[in-house]
Design a protein around this motif. Structure first.
Motif, PDB file in Angstrom:
ATOM      1  N   ALA A   1       1.034  -1.263   0.033  1.00  0.00           N
ATOM      2  CA  ALA A   1       0.159   0.053  -0.044  1.00  0.00           C
ATOM      3  C   ALA A   1       0.823   1.283   0.001  1.00  0.00           C
ATOM      4  O   ALA A   1       0.154   2.327  -0.330  1.00  0.00           O
ATOM      5  CB  ALA A   1      -0.657  -0.155   1.095  1.00  0.00           C
ATOM      6  N   GLY A   2       2.044   1.223   0.344  1.00  0.00           N
ATOM      7  CA  GLY A   2       2.914   2.203   0.354  1.00  0.00           C
ATOM      8  C   GLY A   2       3.702   2.418  -0.898  1.00  0.00           C
ATOM      9  O   GLY A   2       4.501   1.502  -1.299  1.00  0.00           O
ATOM     10  N   PRO A   3       4.058   3.654  -1.597  1.00  0.00           N
ATOM     11  CA  PRO A   3       4.539   3.782  -2.854  1.00  0.00           C
ATOM     12  C   PRO A   3       6.259   3.654  -2.537  1.00  0.00           C
ATOM     13  O   PRO A   3       6.751   3.018  -3.463  1.00  0.00           O
ATOM     14  CB  PRO A   3       4.460   5.201  -3.185  1.00  0.00           C
ATOM     15  CG  PRO A   3       3.869   5.795  -2.009  1.00  0.00           C
ATOM     16  CD  PRO A   3       3.053   4.703  -1.321  1.00  0.00           C
ATOM     17  N   GLN A   4       6.847   3.671  -1.339  1.00  0.00           N
ATOM     18  CA  GLN A   4       8.166   3.611  -1.025  1.00  0.00           C
ATOM     19  C   GLN A   4       8.453   2.099  -0.648  1.00  0.00           C
ATOM     20  O   GLN A   4       9.607   2.015  -0.450  1.00  0.00           O
ATOM     21  CB  GLN A   4       8.629   4.475  -0.172  1.00  0.00           C
ATOM     22  CG  GLN A   4       8.582   5.922  -0.546  1.00  0.00           C
ATOM     23  CD  GLN A   4       9.055   6.992   0.630  1.00  0.00           C
ATOM     24  OE1 GLN A   4       8.602   7.340   1.729  1.00  0.00           O
ATOM     25  NE2 GLN A   4      10.169   7.773   0.342  1.00  0.00           N
ATOM     26  N   THR A   5       7.514   1.505  -0.442  1.00  0.00           N
ATOM     27  CA  THR A   5       7.845   0.061   0.091  1.00  0.00           C
ATOM     28  C   THR A   5       7.033  -1.176  -0.849  1.00  0.00           C
ATOM     29  O   THR A   5       7.274  -2.237  -0.378  1.00  0.00           O
ATOM     30  CB  THR A   5       7.250  -0.163   1.486  1.00  0.00           C
ATOM     31  OG1 THR A   5       6.019   0.118   1.721  1.00  0.00           O
ATOM     32  CG2 THR A   5       8.016   0.651   2.451  1.00  0.00           C
ATOM     33  N   ALA A   6       6.480  -0.680  -1.844  1.00  0.00           N
ATOM     34  CA  ALA A   6       5.732  -1.524  -2.626  1.00  0.00           C
ATOM     35  C   ALA A   6       6.775  -2.515  -3.456  1.00  0.00           C
ATOM     36  O   ALA A   6       6.246  -3.713  -3.695  1.00  0.00           O
ATOM     37  CB  ALA A   6       4.777  -0.815  -3.749  1.00  0.00           C
TER      38      ALA A   6
END
Length: 453
Positions: free
Chosen positions: A266-271
């Protein structure tokens, strides 16, 4: 992400190339483009600069106990799965357009002769199903051949296959063994919490396996990898049944790493973070039990995995719970666990891997709990060291997330599956929510990282 190819991985691949025997001409090229849905947007191409292999799913290989062997007639007196099709589903974390499979014979008592293997998309995208989507089955090859013989103790990597795979999805792996494995010592992962299917005969490409026998175990498969951009990397969880998911839902993929994966996606920095669950019920850090001890399997299950940047260690409760309930024994096991964590940190740091420690959760009321509280004292000693030593790159406080505020020696009743040690799916959600997703954002390693462990 640093472009890392560890010495351990290089040695493993070199040994594998020398050991694997391939047989039978290829039935189909491993690189044939397929016609089903395209892979993830931005997936890496074969010649893209800085692209690399990353594990997207893994399961800890272990020797299969008698109670977890394939059901009759697939286990015979001296052979397993003779003339048998085995179909299994796995839940991947990151996607890509090119994949390869790991097949393990780590604990086999004889060579593992795989006649043919394929991958496909499961019917409806569902986990634990014996049916596949028509037109999605693709045969795997091994050095261009359709069959592979995996020596005892070894593993095999399939050739790269053009196969678009979506992140956070399910993949079907089907294996056919014409002659079976000539031993009742075989490699599996019993705690799959996922249904597998066995059917006599060669049904590799059949869309359904009507009349198949089922078992909630994985056999022989130990990993799936995807060819990914440099920003994609993997986090490995080293653990026991609390990570393997005892108390979770069969075919539900609701262990805490599964639920953490959804937060990461759900997070762009952890996808672009893959999660590899290298845990097994009953596993210990210090001594063999159900599977090799954590220190012994660190090289295989963590350092030799592809594309790993992070390691999360949530293990130790079984060491405390199986050590004698005396003051001296529990002081010793606490000291030995701390030394084991130090070893894990040093060995992972040498490979450029950040290491996160998770505190040991309560077990008050479980059989591990002793009236004198010596085991609880050991748990507190270990958790205090984790919180105050600064040795881990970050701390994840599962104890705080799971304990009952009214009785900190016990789990919150709403999280307890009923044995006062393991979690229900709500409990696993609480653990997943206790992990800061910022820990899995890409950032450079600090100067001198790994010098002192």
């Amino acid at each position: 992400m640093r472009a890392k190819s560890s010495l351990v991985s290089l040695i493993s691949v070199a040994a594998l190339a020398a050991a694997i025997t391939v047989t039978t001409p290829a039935a189909g090229a491993g690189h044939t483009p397929d016609t089903h849905a395209p892979g993830p947007i931005g997936a890496a191409g074969p010649r893209e600069p800085n692209a690399h292999w990353v594990g997207t799913w893994a399961a800890m290989p272990q020797l299969t106990e008698p109670s977890n062997m394939p059901p009759a007639p697939f286990t015979q007196d001296s052979a397993v799965m003779v003339d048998t099709t085995l179909r299994q589903t796995v839940h991947v974390s990151v996607g890509g357009n090119h994949i390869r499979l790991r097949i393990s014979n780590a604990f086999g008592g004889a060579v593992l002769p795989v006649t043919a293997a394929s991958v496909a998309l499961p019917a409806g995208g569902a986990p634990g199903t014996g049916a596949i989507q028509a037109g999605t089955a693709h045969r795997l090859t091994f050095q261009g051949r359709s069959s592979v013989s995996v020596p005892a103790g070894a593993q095999a990597l399939s050739d790269p296959l053009d196969f678009p795979l979506q992140p956070d999805s399910n993949l079907t792996v089907t294996i056919y063994l014409a002659s079976g494995q000539a031993s009742t010592s075989i490699t599996s992962h019993p705690g799959s919490r996922t249904t597998s299917y066995m059917l006599a005969g060669d049904h590799l490409s059949d869309t359904s396996l009507a009349g198949a026998t089922t078992a909630d175990h994985w056999y022989f498969v130990s990993g799936v990898e995807v060819w990914s951009k440099a920003k994609t990397s993997a986090a490995v969880v080293l653990g026991d049944s609390l990570t393997d998911g005892r108390g979770s839902t069969t075919n539900g993929n609701d262990r805490w790493p599964d639920q953490l994966l959804k937060r990461l996606k759900a997070g762009p920095q952890t996808a672009a973070t893959a999660l590899l669950n290298q845990a097994a019920g009953g596993n210990r850090l210090l001594n063999d039990g159900l599977g090799p001890n954590g220190l012994a399997r660190l090289d295989r299950d963590v350092l030799a995995q592809s594309g790993v940047d992070w390691l999360l260690v949530f293990e130790g409760v079984n060491d405390i719970g199986t050590a004698e309930a005396t003051q001296a024994a529990q002081r010793q096991v606490a000291a030995d666990l701390i030394a084991a964590y130090e070893q894990i940190i040093a060995r992972a740091h040498a490979q450029g891997i950040r290491v996160y420690g998770a505190t040991i959760t309560p077990f008050g009321g479980n059989d591990y709990d002793d009236p004198s509280g010596y085991r609880e004292s050991a748990r507190q000693t270990v958790n205090t060291w984790m919180r105050t030593s600064g040795r881990f790159d970050s701390l994840i406080d599962f104890d705080r997330a799971a304990r009952d505020p009214q009785n900190p020696r016990q789990l919150k009743p709403t999280l307890d599956v009923g044995d006062h040690l393991h979690f229900n799916p709500v409990g696993y959600q609480a653990l997943a929510e206790a992990v800061p997703t910022t820990l899995f954002q890409q950032r450079p390693l600090p100067p001198g990282f790994g010098y002192a462990g």
